[in-house]
Enzyme design. Structure first.
Site, PDB file in Angstrom:
ATOM      1  N   SER A   8      13.284 -29.136  18.379  1.00  0.00           N
ATOM      2  CA  SER A   8      14.410 -28.401  18.954  1.00  0.00           C
ATOM      3  C   SER A   8      14.346 -28.343  20.470  1.00  0.00           C
ATOM      4  O   SER A   8      15.349 -28.079  21.135  1.00  0.00           O
ATOM      5  CB  SER A   8      14.437 -26.970  18.406  1.00  0.00           C
ATOM      6  OG  SER A   8      13.301 -26.249  18.875  1.00  0.00           O
ATOM      7  N   GLY A   9      13.165 -28.576  21.025  1.00  0.00           N
ATOM      8  CA  GLY A   9      12.962 -28.397  22.446  1.00  0.00           C
ATOM      9  C   GLY A   9      12.213 -27.126  22.754  1.00  0.00           C
ATOM     10  O   GLY A   9      11.949 -26.808  23.917  1.00  0.00           O
ATOM     11  N   VAL A  11       8.845 -24.289  21.789  1.00  0.00           N
ATOM     12  CA  VAL A  11       7.397 -24.366  21.621  1.00  0.00           C
ATOM     13  C   VAL A  11       6.990 -24.471  20.148  1.00  0.00           C
ATOM     14  O   VAL A  11       6.035 -25.172  19.806  1.00  0.00           O
ATOM     15  CB  VAL A  11       6.711 -23.153  22.296  1.00  0.00           C
ATOM     16  CG1 VAL A  11       7.146 -21.842  21.665  1.00  0.00           C
ATOM     17  CG2 VAL A  11       5.195 -23.300  22.265  1.00  0.00           C
ATOM     18  N   CYS A 101      22.915 -23.057   8.612  1.00  0.00           N
ATOM     19  CA  CYS A 101      22.370 -24.214   9.337  1.00  0.00           C
ATOM     20  C   CYS A 101      21.220 -24.827   8.559  1.00  0.00           C
ATOM     21  O   CYS A 101      21.110 -26.056   8.440  1.00  0.00           O
ATOM     22  CB  CYS A 101      21.909 -23.795  10.723  1.00  0.00           C
ATOM     23  SG  CYS A 101      21.322 -25.163  11.744  1.00  0.00           S
ATOM     24  N   CYS A 199      23.158 -19.465  18.094  1.00  0.00           N
ATOM     25  CA  CYS A 199      22.921 -20.572  19.011  1.00  0.00           C
ATOM     26  C   CYS A 199      24.203 -21.101  19.646  1.00  0.00           C
ATOM     27  O   CYS A 199      24.196 -21.529  20.798  1.00  0.00           O
ATOM     28  CB  CYS A 199      22.171 -21.696  18.300  1.00  0.00           C
ATOM     29  SG  CYS A 199      23.116 -22.549  17.020  1.00  0.00           S
TER      30      CYS A 199
END
Length: 393
Positions: A8-9, A11, A101, A199
């Site tokens: 996802s980008g 951590v 999702c 999101c």
């Protein structure tokens, strides 16, 4: 195994991918582009799926030495998750977009594409545990870090898809442990803020997002007797149990706070009243997903209706129509149609038994003897509230 790591980008997904590599799997990283506006940047810890996130995911893959791809799933995301979000609110229900999702994107579109390409499983940074039971069937459990546990939003995936999922962070003690590991591995996202809220509503203004998409629809705010107390700009902007933002012109006669009891989309009305009317004694849910055999008889278990809400003792059973019904033995307040109802069991109450989408609720004290959930006090399948004790206005 050949494992597709969803990056996802953030951590969590980066460390999960790293652990999959350490486990000896053949790992490929993929970032899901879910926003149609790729120029959009996240605002601090709000939002995701931006160019910034894609860049962070790429750098994580470079550090781990794994191949990296970007898959554009924005159209699928808009047509399923966002469309469901809008239609549910418009119908007077309260959806959980993270559940949808996981159902439609991460463990449907993503997993199906991964399997078609020859991958054996998908690894994500979710905080949950997937293990095999005594009979070899997949078991979904809460994460070791209960504060970060995400089994609630994963319950919708069901046993078949769970068998193809890997959650490397299920056993970590805390998010601090994940950040420390990321820093030790040289991952630049080690201090990146967690994303939260919805999101695709990066500014956090859910009501504004709904108004932009659904338009202004002025209507009345009424009490249980039908007395008009105020007005609103759209019934879709409210949810059962809400206290703030009611904008009522006068206080209640008893001076106590008022809460949203029901949303009536057909009449475009919002019904408000005292907190005692929010107590739930029973509920029905549709589209049940079971991990194991569906319980035909009443079974003692725990129910959770919010992502980070407390689990309460209940009795539950499957219904002939593919749903489930629940009788609440503890205290449960402010449940809205559209919420995900997740059942837990096991000696420690950490094993997911099943899941369904709340369709109807019944007020505490209304349940008569051992009768099933009948007349409903809340928002029914047709979206029309029945929270009033007396005649409808």
């Amino acid at each position: 195994m050949r494992v597709l790591a969803a990056l996802s980008g953030g951590v969590d997904s980066a460390v999960a991918a790293a652990r999959a590599v350490d486990a000896g799997h053949d790992v490929v990283g993929v970032h899901m582009a879910l926003s149609r506006s790729r120029a959009q940047l996240r605002t601090g810890s709000r939002g995701c799926c931006s160019i910034e996130d894609a860049g962070d995911a790429r750098r994580a893959a470079d550090v781990l030495g794994i191949p990296y791809y970007v898959w554009d799933l924005s159209e699928r995301f808009e047509d399923t998750v966002v469309a469901d979000f809008l239609s549910e609110y418009e119908a007077g229900r309260t959806p959980n977009p993270c559940v949808r999702c996981n159902e439609h994107i991460k463990f449907d579109a993503l997993l199906d594409k991964a399997l078609a390409l020859g991958f054996d499983a998908v690894a994500t940074g979710h905080y949950a545990s997937a293990t095999a039971g005594p009979d070899g069937a997949p078991v979904l459990r809460r994460a070791a870090d209960r504060a970060k546990d995400q089994s609630y939003v994963l319950a919708v995936m069901g046993p078949e898809r769970l068998a193809r999922a890997i959650f490397p962070l299920g056993g970590v003690a805390s998010k601090d442990e994940v950040r420390a590991e990321a820093a030790a591995r040289g991952l630049s996202v080690s201090a990146k803020p967690d994303s939260y809220d919805i999101c695709f509503v990066a500014d956090g203004d859910t009501r504004g997002f709904l108004r932009d998409r659904l338009g202004s629809r002025p209507g009345e705010v009424v009490d249980a007797d039908g007395t008009v107390l105020g007005t609103h700009d759209g019934a879709y902007g409210f949810t059962v149990g809400q206290r703030k933002g009611l904008q009522l012109g006068r206080p209640a006669a008893d001076g106590k706070p008022r809460y949203v009891l029901a949303i009536e989309p057909v009449q475009n009305r919002v019904v408000v009243g005292g907190a005692e009317a929010l107590e739930v004694g029973a509920l029905e849910a549709r589209d049940a997903v079971w991990f194991g055999d569906a319980p035909v008889d009443w079974t003692a278990c725990l129910l959770q209706v919010r992502a980070h809400g407390a689990a309460v003792p209940v009795r539950a059973r499957a219904t002939a129509g593919g749903g489930l019904e629940v009788r609440v033995d503890g205290s449960l307040r402010g449940v809205a149609a559209g919420q995900s109802a997740v059942l837990y069991g096991g000696p420690d109450g950490d094993v997911v038994l099943g899941q369904g989408t709340v369709e109807r609720t019944e007020r505490a004290g209304v349940v008569a003897g051992e009768a099933g959930v009948g007349e409903v006090d809340g928002v029914g399948a047709d979206g029309v509230g029945a929270a009033r004790a007396g005649a409808r206005a």
